[in-house]
Design an enzyme around this catalytic site. Structure first.
Site, PDB file in Angstrom:
ATOM      1  N   ASN A 187       0.874  -1.178   0.000  1.00 41.95           N
ATOM      2  CA  ASN A 187       0.000   0.000   0.000  1.00 41.95           C
ATOM      3  C   ASN A 187       0.911   1.228   0.000  1.00 41.95           C
ATOM      4  OD1 ASN A 187      -1.777   2.085   0.509  1.00 41.95           O
ATOM      5  ND2 ASN A 187      -2.214   1.473   2.629  1.00 41.95           N
TER       6      ASN A 187
ATOM      7  N   GLU B 205      -6.260   4.742   8.166  1.00 39.86           N
ATOM      8  CA  GLU B 205      -6.129   6.184   7.900  1.00 39.86           C
ATOM      9  C   GLU B 205      -7.436   6.765   7.358  1.00 39.86           C
ATOM     10  OE1 GLU B 205      -2.529   5.664   5.638  1.00 39.86           O
ATOM     11  OE2 GLU B 205      -1.647   4.917   7.500  1.00 39.86           O
TER      12      GLU B 205
ATOM     13  N   GLU C   7      -4.941  -4.768  10.752  1.00 45.53           N
ATOM     14  CA  GLU C   7      -3.871  -3.791  10.939  1.00 45.53           C
ATOM     15  C   GLU C   7      -4.085  -3.083  12.280  1.00 45.53           C
ATOM     16  OE1 GLU C   7      -2.090  -2.684   6.830  1.00 45.53           O
ATOM     17  OE2 GLU C   7      -3.652  -1.255   7.331  1.00 45.53           O
TER      18      GLU C   7
ATOM     19  N   HIS D   8      -9.281   1.397   5.385  1.00 40.31           N
ATOM     20  CA  HIS D   8      -7.934   1.492   5.965  1.00 40.31           C
ATOM     21  C   HIS D   8      -7.998   2.386   7.202  1.00 40.31           C
ATOM     22  CE1 HIS D   8      -3.737   2.560   6.520  1.00 40.31           C
ATOM     23  NE2 HIS D   8      -3.481   1.412   5.929  1.00 40.31           N
TER      24      HIS D   8
ATOM     25  N   SER E 181       3.969  -2.106  10.208  1.00 42.78           N
ATOM     26  CA  SER E 181       5.431  -2.164  10.360  1.00 42.78           C
ATOM     27  C   SER E 181       6.034  -3.497   9.922  1.00 42.78           C
ATOM     28  CB  SER E 181       5.832  -1.819  11.796  1.00 42.78           C
ATOM     29  OG  SER E 181       5.470  -0.477  12.099  1.00 42.78           O
TER      30      SER E 181
ATOM     31  N   LYS F  81       0.148   4.257  -0.140  1.00 44.92           N
ATOM     32  CA  LYS F  81      -0.444   5.455   0.480  1.00 44.92           C
ATOM     33  C   LYS F  81      -0.234   6.662  -0.455  1.00 44.92           C
ATOM     34  CE  LYS F  81       0.122   3.196   4.895  1.00 44.92           C
ATOM     35  NZ  LYS F  81       0.260   3.291   6.345  1.00 44.92           N
TER      36      LYS F  81
ATOM     37  N   GLY G 179       3.105   2.363  10.833  1.00 42.51           N
ATOM     38  CA  GLY G 179       4.037   3.471  10.638  1.00 42.51           C
ATOM     39  C   GLY G 179       4.794   3.843  11.904  1.00 42.51           C
TER      40      GLY G 179
END
Ligand code: 13P
Length: 251
Positions: free
Chosen positions: A8, A94, A162, A92, A202, A10, A168
């Site tokens: 991904n 985010e 996730e 996701h 990660s 992003k 991240g």
């Protein structure tokens, strides 16, 4: 069946950077040893698909739930499919936590992807505070519960677990943490439990192999470490090795 290794990107890699990535991306794996997926920014999808040199599937990072309309800046599942996407990331973390997407929106987008013939890759995962408060199972069951109905008619879909605290941050769930959460997701999927469940958060060349060898982990969804072609190739190679070690499964 082999593992899935998905990148991904992003909001990284415009069209020129996407082409540069693929000029260097050449994992040393047999073509069918692992399923490789890329989720580039939608603006880079065409350049990525034109320049990729290995068998790989492509998807978009987000879709709108409507087919068309006055929704400035949005992309429908149908349009993504027309542009060559076969997969769609949905929900996701985010999208959920920066852009405020609710379970209801995630459910509607999942239905839209299924109707358009895209393979939804629906993301679920708990916040650190939720984990600390002992709410892991409750959160995962709520998030998965919101998507089982639209997924019931999907010919294919995946779920990505996730944990938000591992995205991240360099903080990775242990293979045991991943296995525990994946078992909850699989149980919450009920009759749909045979779908692949990917781990994300990660993932790096150094931990990919252990994560993909954990029970119930069918692959990985990689953010930061998917941006560099050499680093991502090493994760793809780890996926091929872990997949070949798997007992044969109907999945
Ligand atoms: P990182 O691999 O950068 O932690 O991101 C994970 C992720 O969000 C993939 O969708």
């Amino acid at each position: 069946m082999g593992k899935v290794v998905a990148g991904n990107w992003k909001m990284h890699h415009g069209p020129a950077a996407a082409a540069a990535f693929f000029s260097r991306f050449s994992p040393r794996t047999a073509p069918d040893a692992v399923e490789i997926l890329f989720f580039p920014p939608v603006i880079s999808l065409a350049a990525a698909m034109r320049t990729v040199g290995v068998p790989a599937g492509f998807g978009v990072q987000n879709i709108h739930s409507e087919k068309a309309g006055a929704f400035t800046g949005e992309t429908s599942a149908e349009m993504a499919g027309e542009a060559g996407a076969r997969f769609a990331l949905i929900g996701h973390s985010e999208r959920r936590h920066i852009f405020g997407e609710s379970d209801a929106e995630v459910s509607a987008k999942t239905g839209a992807a299924v109707r358009a013939g895209l393979v939804p890759v629906v993301c679920v995962g708990e916040l650190l505070g939720e984990r600390r408060a002992g709410l892991l199972e409750e959160v995962l069951r709520r998030q998965v519960g919101a998507i089982v109905e639209p997924l019931a008619t999907a010919s294919r879909f995946m779920v990505a677990y996730e944990p938000v605290w591992a995205i991240g941050t360099g903080e990775t769930a242990t293979p045991g943490d991943a296995a525990e959460a994946h078992a909850i997701v699989r149980s919450a999927l009920g009759e749909l439990a045979s779908a692949p469940i990917l781990y994300g958060g990660s993932v790096k060349p150094g931990n990919a192999s252990a994560l993909m060898s954990a029970p119930d982990v069918d692959g990985v969804l990689v953010g930061g470490a998917s941006l560099d072609p050499d680093i991502f190739a090493r994760i793809v190679e780890a996926g091929a090795a872990a997949g070949s070690a798997d007992p044969v499964r109907e999945r």
